[in-house]
Scaffold this active site. Sequence first.
Site, PDB file in Angstrom:
ATOM      1  N   HIS A 227      -2.581 -12.591   3.218  1.00  0.00           N
ATOM      2  CA  HIS A 227      -2.111 -12.573   4.613  1.00  0.00           C
ATOM      3  C   HIS A 227      -2.868 -13.551   5.519  1.00  0.00           C
ATOM      4  O   HIS A 227      -3.564 -13.151   6.453  1.00  0.00           O
ATOM      5  CB  HIS A 227      -2.121 -11.156   5.189  1.00  0.00           C
ATOM      6  CG  HIS A 227      -3.295 -10.301   4.843  1.00  0.00           C
ATOM      7  ND1 HIS A 227      -4.607 -10.727   4.883  1.00  0.00           N
ATOM      8  CD2 HIS A 227      -3.359  -9.007   4.456  1.00  0.00           C
ATOM      9  CE1 HIS A 227      -5.410  -9.764   4.544  1.00  0.00           C
ATOM     10  NE2 HIS A 227      -4.673  -8.693   4.270  1.00  0.00           N
TER      11      HIS A 227
ATOM     12  N   HIS B 280       0.869  -1.177   0.000  1.00  0.00           N
ATOM     13  CA  HIS B 280       0.000   0.000   0.000  1.00  0.00           C
ATOM     14  C   HIS B 280       0.905   1.227   0.000  1.00  0.00           C
ATOM     15  O   HIS B 280       1.516   1.541   1.028  1.00  0.00           O
ATOM     16  CB  HIS B 280      -0.882   0.032   1.255  1.00  0.00           C
ATOM     17  CG  HIS B 280      -1.768  -1.169   1.427  1.00  0.00           C
ATOM     18  ND1 HIS B 280      -3.111  -1.148   1.141  1.00  0.00           N
ATOM     19  CD2 HIS B 280      -1.496  -2.425   1.871  1.00  0.00           C
ATOM     20  CE1 HIS B 280      -3.642  -2.339   1.413  1.00  0.00           C
ATOM     21  NE2 HIS B 280      -2.676  -3.130   1.853  1.00  0.00           N
TER      22      HIS B 280
ATOM     23  N   ASP C 262       2.528  -6.798   2.718  1.00  0.00           N
ATOM     24  CA  ASP C 262       1.403  -5.972   3.150  1.00  0.00           C
ATOM     25  C   ASP C 262       1.901  -4.651   3.735  1.00  0.00           C
ATOM     26  O   ASP C 262       1.392  -4.154   4.744  1.00  0.00           O
ATOM     27  CB  ASP C 262       0.523  -6.710   4.165  1.00  0.00           C
ATOM     28  CG  ASP C 262      -0.825  -6.028   4.374  1.00  0.00           C
ATOM     29  OD1 ASP C 262      -1.162  -5.134   3.581  1.00  0.00           O
ATOM     30  OD2 ASP C 262      -1.523  -6.379   5.342  1.00  0.00           O
TER      31      ASP C 262
END
Length: 444
Positions: A234, A64, A305
């Site tokens: 995840h 992200h 992540d």
Amino acid sequence: MSQTFDLIVRGGEVVNHAGRGITDVGVRNGKIVAIGDLSQASAGEVFDATGLTVLPGVIDSQVHFREPGLEWKEDLESGSRGAALGGVVAVFEMPNTEPTTTDPDALADKLARARNRMHTDHAFYVGGTHENANFLGELERLPGCCGIKVFMGASTGSLLVQDDEGVENVLRHVNRRAAFHSEDEYRLAERRSLARPGDWTSHPEVRDAQAALQSTHRLVRIAKNLGKRIHVLHVTTKEEIDFLAQNKDVASVEVTPQHLTLVAPEAYERLKGFAQMNPPIRDAYHVAGVWRGIEAGIADVLGSDHAPHTREEKARPYPASPSGMPGVQTLVPVMLTHVVDGKLSLERFVDLTSHGVNRVFGLADKGRLAEGFDADFTIVDMKASKTITHEQMANRAGWTPFDGFEAKAWPVATIVRGIVVMRDDEIVAPGRGEPVRFLETLAR
């Protein structure tokens, strides 16, 4: 006649699908064109890899980078800088920006923002929503799109698709493998009152293992009914690993370094809000279960992540503190430390970070150290000892949950399509990243 190359990576221990051994790799026009003894060959540039290990370029398929709209946390330049410094050659970036990446214009905007700014190759997820489900078959075929991402829990606004009917409608319209954040939003809503103000150890109670397992059961059932492929992001629980092992026909599995390395409740007591992410860091029982997913071949890929928030945001008392932590820059040294410690083979690390990504996402020319593929290399020193610190981090938030971690291996060079982008902790060829190509988005 002597062979000539643009680049020769010389004398390193090369690890690929054939095993490992000391050899040379020749590069021409950004592609690998020779693997073997190239001692009589010449090149415009020679990288002396003596004493080093040459891996296929590490790909982080879940980051992200917060741009557009949230650039005070991270942006495409700083995020990809951290990736390159960490030995990562390509990243797949998530759609929960402001505005969200849910239409052709938003995807085109991200690709334009990346041009001449990102230091690694890149692709972007398109978010699947109730509103755009009917158009996802067209959106997933756009160049630069790595696939569709759906949040079944832990999101806000249009990106949240918590109901079975919505998930069915998304999957009915996609043909590529779709990626899912799998937590049951209904159970999460029921359990929010269990949050103890200021006590981060209650986070895995609010978002318990059952919330993840319940969602993943629903998701697999829908995928099987529709004959669709899914990628469960995840995964954090032993029970999910055991369940997904029985459903590999439709489901691929991602695990993360933090869920393999950080353990509750110690991580929350030590790091407080800096250990908060979704799904949560869990206890030793589940950490062992996720490691079993690696050992048994159930896990397909390793993603970071990477999801930064500022220190000030993270310092808010729970549950006002946001979930997410940086990770793209530390993925390689943290996981290679597990290799040195004997918890993971180097070949399995390669499978999780390049070969697995190639298989799951259908990469056209990346993810293998083989002739004809992009000349992407992560070159590491498997004997380097360095301490990971906040100060090393390129992310705009300026921190890492692994501050103080004693790494036993370190990336010393990142080579992307034959370009040495990072060397000895410095970016030496900035802004050269290009969109990743996928078999299912090639022009017909």
